[in-house]
Design a protein around this motif. Structure first.
Motif, mmCIF file in Angstrom:
data_model
loop_
_atom_site.group_PDB
_atom_site.id
_atom_site.type_symbol
_atom_site.label_atom_id
_atom_site.label_comp_id
_atom_site.label_asym_id
_atom_site.label_seq_id
_atom_site.Cartn_x
_atom_site.Cartn_y
_atom_site.Cartn_z
ATOM 1 N N LEU A 131 0.810 -1.210 0.000
ATOM 2 C CA LEU A 131 0.000 0.000 0.000
ATOM 3 C C LEU A 131 0.852 1.273 0.000
ATOM 4 N N GLY A 132 1.772 1.401 0.931
ATOM 5 C CA GLY A 132 2.606 2.600 1.017
ATOM 6 C C GLY A 132 3.465 2.797 -0.213
ATOM 7 N N GLN A 133 4.057 1.717 -0.696
ATOM 8 C CA GLN A 133 4.914 1.786 -1.884
ATOM 9 C C GLN A 133 4.103 2.188 -3.116
ATOM 10 N N THR A 134 2.910 1.651 -3.237
ATOM 11 C CA THR A 134 2.074 1.922 -4.413
ATOM 12 C C THR A 134 1.477 3.324 -4.358
ATOM 13 N N LEU A 135 0.926 3.698 -3.220
ATOM 14 C CA LEU A 135 0.269 4.994 -3.099
ATOM 15 C C LEU A 135 1.242 6.141 -2.875
ATOM 16 N N GLY A 136 2.416 5.859 -2.342
ATOM 17 C CA GLY A 136 3.384 6.889 -1.969
ATOM 18 C C GLY A 136 3.625 7.969 -3.010
ATOM 19 N N PRO A 137 3.960 7.604 -4.250
ATOM 20 C CA PRO A 137 4.212 8.649 -5.255
ATOM 21 C C PRO A 137 2.995 9.538 -5.515
ATOM 22 N N TYR A 138 1.795 8.962 -5.456
ATOM 23 C CA TYR A 138 0.583 9.742 -5.705
ATOM 24 C C TYR A 138 0.231 10.626 -4.515
ATOM 25 N N ILE A 139 0.502 10.135 -3.321
ATOM 26 C CA ILE A 139 0.284 10.965 -2.130
ATOM 27 C C ILE A 139 1.207 12.180 -2.189
ATOM 28 N N ALA A 140 2.441 11.956 -2.605
ATOM 29 C CA ALA A 140 3.395 13.072 -2.717
ATOM 30 C C ALA A 140 2.904 14.105 -3.727
#
Length: 174
Positions: A131-140
């Motif tokens: 979850l964190g790895q996948t969503l991380g770039p989009y959250i940024a």
């Protein structure tokens, strides 16, 4: 992804008063990751029937329980099916791609992938482990409010695209 994108952009115009649900399709068929549904008697009936579907049809295998139940209802019942319109997937179910624009899944065509200016990105099947790895770039991207990802509606193609799409839709006959 684009907080400047009004949800009303995607809604059916007044000449289609009996369209109650907007869905998308992908290579698996109907995709109900994100959808629009009108506050209406029809919607209550649909959601009730979908929720009851596994109880009423215990012998029917539902690969994706909620999505399969809805899809089966649309295939089995014209009352429900006639009030659904399938919109382009990118409108509100765009799949992820890497922020540099490269496809994470090379088999996923660009018209299904999120682009700067799109409403949102959909992460189907993303497990807790990633979850964190996948969503991380989009959250940024979202937290940085990058201008290329948050253009005003007028600076996107959505006004023309949605108008053209809805003009091609025939009114639902009640």
């Amino acid at each position: 992804m684009n907080a400047n994108m009004p949800l009303e952009t995607f809604l059916p115009p007044a000449h289609l008063p009996d369209v109650h649900m907007l869905l998308t399709k992908d290579w698996n068929g109907m995709n109900n990751g994100v959808f629009f549904i009108r506050v209406h008697k029809w919607s209550v009936e649909l959601l009730t029937a979908a929720t009851a579907y596994p109880v009423v049809n215990p012998d029917v295998e539902l690969y994706w329980p909620d999505q399969s139940a809805l899809n089966n209802l649309f295939e089995e019942n014209s009352y429900f099916a006639k009030s659904v319109v399938y919109c382009p997937l990118r409108w509100f179910n765009a799949y992820m791609r890497s922020p540099d624009g490269m496809a994470l899944n090379p088999d996923s065509p660009p018209h299904l992938q999120v682009h700067p200016g799109d409403l949102l990105v959909h992460f189907p099947g993303t497990g807790q482990d990633h979850l964190g790895q996948t969503l991380g770039p989009y959250i940024a991207i979202a937290e940085e409010h990058r201008a290329e990802w948050e253009p005003p509606l007028e600076n996107t193609n959505y006004i023309e695209e949605t108008e053209s799409f809805w003009k091609k839709q025939a009114p639902v006959i009640s």
